[in-house]
Design a protein around this motif. Structure first.
Motif, PDB file in Angstrom:
ATOM      1  N   THR A 155       2.931   5.290  -0.351  1.00 38.81           N
ATOM      2  CA  THR A 155       3.978   5.942   0.787  1.00 38.81           C
ATOM      3  C   THR A 155       5.344   5.944   0.142  1.00 38.81           C
ATOM      4  O   THR A 155       5.810   4.637   0.014  1.00 38.81           O
ATOM      5  CB  THR A 155       3.637   5.673   2.189  1.00 38.81           C
ATOM      6  N   GLN A 156       6.831   6.600   0.881  1.00 33.26           N
ATOM      7  CA  GLN A 156       8.154   5.853   1.049  1.00 33.26           C
ATOM      8  C   GLN A 156       8.385   5.090   1.793  1.00 33.26           C
ATOM      9  O   GLN A 156       9.106   4.511   1.059  1.00 33.26           O
ATOM     10  CB  GLN A 156       8.825   6.748   0.994  1.00 33.26           C
ATOM     11  N   LEU A 157       7.072   4.320   2.460  1.00 30.59           N
ATOM     12  CA  LEU A 157       7.708   3.209   3.804  1.00 30.59           C
ATOM     13  C   LEU A 157       7.806   2.333   2.413  1.00 30.59           C
ATOM     14  O   LEU A 157       8.501   1.325   3.710  1.00 30.59           O
ATOM     15  CB  LEU A 157       7.481   3.763   4.451  1.00 30.59           C
ATOM     16  N   GLY A 158       6.408   2.497   1.421  1.00 25.64           N
ATOM     17  CA  GLY A 158       6.662   0.890   1.262  1.00 25.64           C
ATOM     18  C   GLY A 158       5.240   0.395   1.321  1.00 25.64           C
ATOM     19  O   GLY A 158       4.951  -0.599   1.132  1.00 25.64           O
ATOM     20  N   ALA A 159       4.048   1.439   1.924  1.00 29.26           N
ATOM     21  CA  ALA A 159       3.179   0.619   1.848  1.00 29.26           C
ATOM     22  C   ALA A 159       2.322   1.026   0.851  1.00 29.26           C
ATOM     23  O   ALA A 159       2.282   1.785  -0.127  1.00 29.26           O
ATOM     24  CB  ALA A 159       2.413   1.719   3.189  1.00 29.26           C
ATOM     25  N   PRO A 160       1.294  -0.451   0.105  1.00 28.03           N
ATOM     26  CA  PRO A 160       0.732  -0.289  -1.214  1.00 28.03           C
ATOM     27  C   PRO A 160      -0.115   0.611  -1.199  1.00 28.03           C
ATOM     28  O   PRO A 160      -0.813   0.989  -0.002  1.00 28.03           O
ATOM     29  CB  PRO A 160       0.391  -1.107  -0.679  1.00 28.03           C
ATOM     30  N   ALA A 161      -1.092   1.063  -2.442  1.00 32.67           N
ATOM     31  CA  ALA A 161      -1.616   1.851  -2.803  1.00 32.67           C
ATOM     32  C   ALA A 161      -2.584   1.203  -2.733  1.00 32.67           C
ATOM     33  O   ALA A 161      -2.520  -0.190  -3.176  1.00 32.67           O
ATOM     34  CB  ALA A 161      -1.381   2.669  -4.065  1.00 32.67           C
ATOM     35  N   GLY A 162      -3.940   1.521  -3.022  1.00 30.39           N
ATOM     36  CA  GLY A 162      -5.641   1.265  -3.467  1.00 30.39           C
ATOM     37  C   GLY A 162      -5.972   1.396  -1.995  1.00 30.39           C
ATOM     38  O   GLY A 162      -6.242   2.354  -0.994  1.00 30.39           O
ATOM     39  N   VAL A 218     -16.790  -4.656  12.469  1.00 29.27           N
ATOM     40  CA  VAL A 218     -17.885  -4.386  12.931  1.00 29.27           C
ATOM     41  C   VAL A 218     -17.726  -2.557  12.136  1.00 29.27           C
ATOM     42  O   VAL A 218     -16.177  -2.718  12.554  1.00 29.27           O
ATOM     43  CB  VAL A 218     -18.595  -3.828  14.274  1.00 29.27           C
ATOM     44  N   ASN A 219     -18.182  -2.356  11.460  1.00 24.03           N
ATOM     45  CA  ASN A 219     -18.188  -0.929  11.137  1.00 24.03           C
ATOM     46  C   ASN A 219     -16.729  -0.569  10.462  1.00 24.03           C
ATOM     47  O   ASN A 219     -16.485  -0.022  10.394  1.00 24.03           O
ATOM     48  CB  ASN A 219     -18.036   0.081  12.105  1.00 24.03           C
ATOM     49  N   ILE A 220     -16.826  -1.595   9.149  1.00 22.89           N
ATOM     50  CA  ILE A 220     -15.768  -1.880   8.186  1.00 22.89           C
ATOM     51  C   ILE A 220     -16.381  -0.210   7.120  1.00 22.89           C
ATOM     52  O   ILE A 220     -17.540  -0.081   6.926  1.00 22.89           O
ATOM     53  CB  ILE A 220     -15.615  -3.060   7.177  1.00 22.89           C
ATOM     54  N   VAL A 221     -14.972  -0.090   7.041  1.00 20.21           N
ATOM     55  CA  VAL A 221     -14.768   1.183   5.931  1.00 20.21           C
ATOM     56  C   VAL A 221     -13.972   1.317   4.981  1.00 20.21           C
ATOM     57  O   VAL A 221     -13.211   0.420   5.878  1.00 20.21           O
ATOM     58  CB  VAL A 221     -14.874   2.397   6.681  1.00 20.21           C
ATOM     59  N   LYS A 222     -14.328   2.491   4.144  1.00 19.99           N
ATOM     60  CA  LYS A 222     -12.926   1.921   2.939  1.00 19.99           C
ATOM     61  C   LYS A 222     -12.317   2.750   2.582  1.00 19.99           C
ATOM     62  O   LYS A 222     -13.323   4.170   2.777  1.00 19.99           O
ATOM     63  CB  LYS A 222     -13.773   1.244   1.402  1.00 19.99           C
ATOM     64  N   ARG A 223     -10.783   3.026   2.574  1.00 18.44           N
ATOM     65  CA  ARG A 223     -10.012   4.067   2.527  1.00 18.44           C
ATOM     66  C   ARG A 223      -9.247   4.161   1.807  1.00 18.44           C
ATOM     67  O   ARG A 223      -8.803   2.747   1.045  1.00 18.44           O
ATOM     68  CB  ARG A 223      -9.181   4.192   4.622  1.00 18.44           C
ATOM     69  N   HIS A 224      -9.140   5.388   0.582  1.00 23.77           N
ATOM     70  CA  HIS A 224      -7.914   5.268  -0.396  1.00 23.77           C
ATOM     71  C   HIS A 224      -6.822   5.704   0.218  1.00 23.77           C
ATOM     72  O   HIS A 224      -7.107   6.907   0.580  1.00 23.77           O
ATOM     73  CB  HIS A 224      -8.722   6.154  -0.587  1.00 23.77           C
ATOM     74  N   ARG A 225      -5.834   4.534  -0.068  1.00 22.97           N
ATOM     75  CA  ARG A 225      -4.633   5.432   0.740  1.00 22.97           C
ATOM     76  C   ARG A 225      -3.854   5.922  -1.281  1.00 22.97           C
ATOM     77  O   ARG A 225      -3.973   4.605  -1.563  1.00 22.97           O
ATOM     78  CB  ARG A 225      -4.040   3.647   1.395  1.00 22.97           C
ATOM     79  N   ARG A 226      -2.485   6.115  -0.574  1.00 26.60           N
ATOM     80  CA  ARG A 226      -1.308   6.422  -1.825  1.00 26.60           C
ATOM     81  C   ARG A 226      -0.689   5.909  -1.355  1.00 26.60           C
ATOM     82  O   ARG A 226      -0.628   6.016   0.010  1.00 26.60           O
ATOM     83  CB  ARG A 226      -0.896   8.212  -1.419  1.00 26.60           C
ATOM     84  N   ILE A 228      -8.486   0.183   0.546  1.00 27.65           N
ATOM     85  CA  ILE A 228      -8.742  -0.634   2.234  1.00 27.65           C
ATOM     86  C   ILE A 228      -9.368  -0.520   2.876  1.00 27.65           C
ATOM     87  O   ILE A 228     -10.252   0.887   3.282  1.00 27.65           O
ATOM     88  CB  ILE A 228      -6.591   0.120   3.071  1.00 27.65           C
ATOM     89  N   GLU A 229      -9.789  -1.472   3.754  1.00 31.50           N
ATOM     90  CA  GLU A 229     -10.817  -1.716   4.864  1.00 31.50           C
ATOM     91  C   GLU A 229     -10.330  -1.616   6.003  1.00 31.50           C
ATOM     92  O   GLU A 229      -9.624  -2.601   6.460  1.00 31.50           O
ATOM     93  CB  GLU A 229     -11.804  -2.780   4.239  1.00 31.50           C
ATOM     94  N   VAL A 230     -10.805  -1.201   6.333  1.00 30.77           N
ATOM     95  CA  VAL A 230      -9.932  -0.466   7.583  1.00 30.77           C
ATOM     96  C   VAL A 230     -11.500  -0.680   9.317  1.00 30.77           C
ATOM     97  O   VAL A 230     -13.067  -0.637   8.448  1.00 30.77           O
ATOM     98  CB  VAL A 230      -9.643   0.189   8.534  1.00 30.77           C
ATOM     99  N   GLU A 231     -11.695  -0.881  10.864  1.00 30.00           N
ATOM    100  CA  GLU A 231     -12.579  -0.603  11.552  1.00 30.00           C
ATOM    101  C   GLU A 231     -12.634   0.142  12.002  1.00 30.00           C
ATOM    102  O   GLU A 231     -11.683   1.134  11.976  1.00 30.00           O
ATOM    103  CB  GLU A 231     -12.514  -2.067  12.635  1.00 30.00           C
ATOM    104  N   ALA A 232     -13.923   1.441  11.842  1.00 31.30           N
ATOM    105  CA  ALA A 232     -13.970   2.568  12.283  1.00 31.30           C
ATOM    106  C   ALA A 232     -14.297   2.842  13.196  1.00 31.30           C
ATOM    107  O   ALA A 232     -15.463   1.589  14.417  1.00 31.30           O
ATOM    108  CB  ALA A 232     -14.747   3.441  11.187  1.00 31.30           C
ATOM    109  N   PRO A 233     -13.788   3.250  14.668  1.00 30.10           N
ATOM    110  CA  PRO A 233     -14.290   3.391  15.519  1.00 30.10           C
ATOM    111  C   PRO A 233     -15.829   3.923  16.345  1.00 30.10           C
ATOM    112  O   PRO A 233     -16.804   4.993  15.034  1.00 30.10           O
ATOM    113  CB  PRO A 233     -13.915   4.916  16.263  1.00 30.10           C
ATOM    114  N   LEU A 234     -16.867   3.173  17.025  1.00 32.44           N
ATOM    115  CA  LEU A 234     -17.895   3.765  16.966  1.00 32.44           C
ATOM    116  C   LEU A 234     -18.768   4.440  18.677  1.00 32.44           C
ATOM    117  O   LEU A 234     -17.678   4.210  19.480  1.00 32.44           O
ATOM    118  CB  LEU A 234     -18.964   2.230  17.479  1.00 32.44           C
ATOM    119  N   ALA A 235     -19.615   5.048  18.510  1.00 35.08           N
ATOM    120  CA  ALA A 235     -19.743   5.939  19.585  1.00 35.08           C
ATOM    121  C   ALA A 235     -19.623   4.808  21.119  1.00 35.08           C
ATOM    122  O   ALA A 235     -20.791   3.522  20.415  1.00 35.08           O
ATOM    123  CB  ALA A 235     -21.244   6.379  20.051  1.00 35.08           C
TER     124      ALA A 235
END
Length: 104
Positions: free
Chosen positions: A49-56, A39-47, A58-65
């Motif tokens: 990182t040196q740790l190998g996390a992919p860029a692009g 629920v409450n899926i939002v898209k985040r634009h990621r760069r 990404i859809e994540v669940e945002a908090p709701l009140a």
């Protein structure tokens, strides 16, 4: 004891996902928010990182009140308000105010 706990089934009352149900993944009590699975899926634009996390994107669940979700009773399968009471052995338990059944 809180009225909404982790792994509870809740229904969204307001917003774009109104009427959807999902499990509570995380509670943020200081902010008064909950994260509900699917629920409450939002898209985040990621760069990248040196740790190998992919860029692009990404859809994540945002908090709701927390006031925008209502717990769903397992026995009557409707959203409900939660009450508190004590058992005979002194332990505090939650119960459904519609059908008077205990909620684990």
């Amino acid at each position: 004891m809180q009225r909404i706990a982790r792994d509870d089934l809740v229904e969204v009352l307001t917003g774009k996902d109104r009427g959807k149900r999902g499990q509570v993944r995380q509670i943020l009590p200081r902010k008064g928010r909950v994260i509900v699975q699917g629920v409450n899926i939002v898209k985040r634009h990621r760069r990248p990182t040196q740790l190998g996390a992919p860029a692009g994107i990404i859809e994540v669940e945002a908090p709701l009140a927390i006031s925008n979700v209502a717990p769903v009773c397992e026995s009557c399968d409707r959203r409900t308000r939660i009450g508190m009471r004590f058992r005979a052995d002194g332990t505090k338990v939650r119960f459904c105010k519609r059908c008077n059944e205990e909620i684990s």
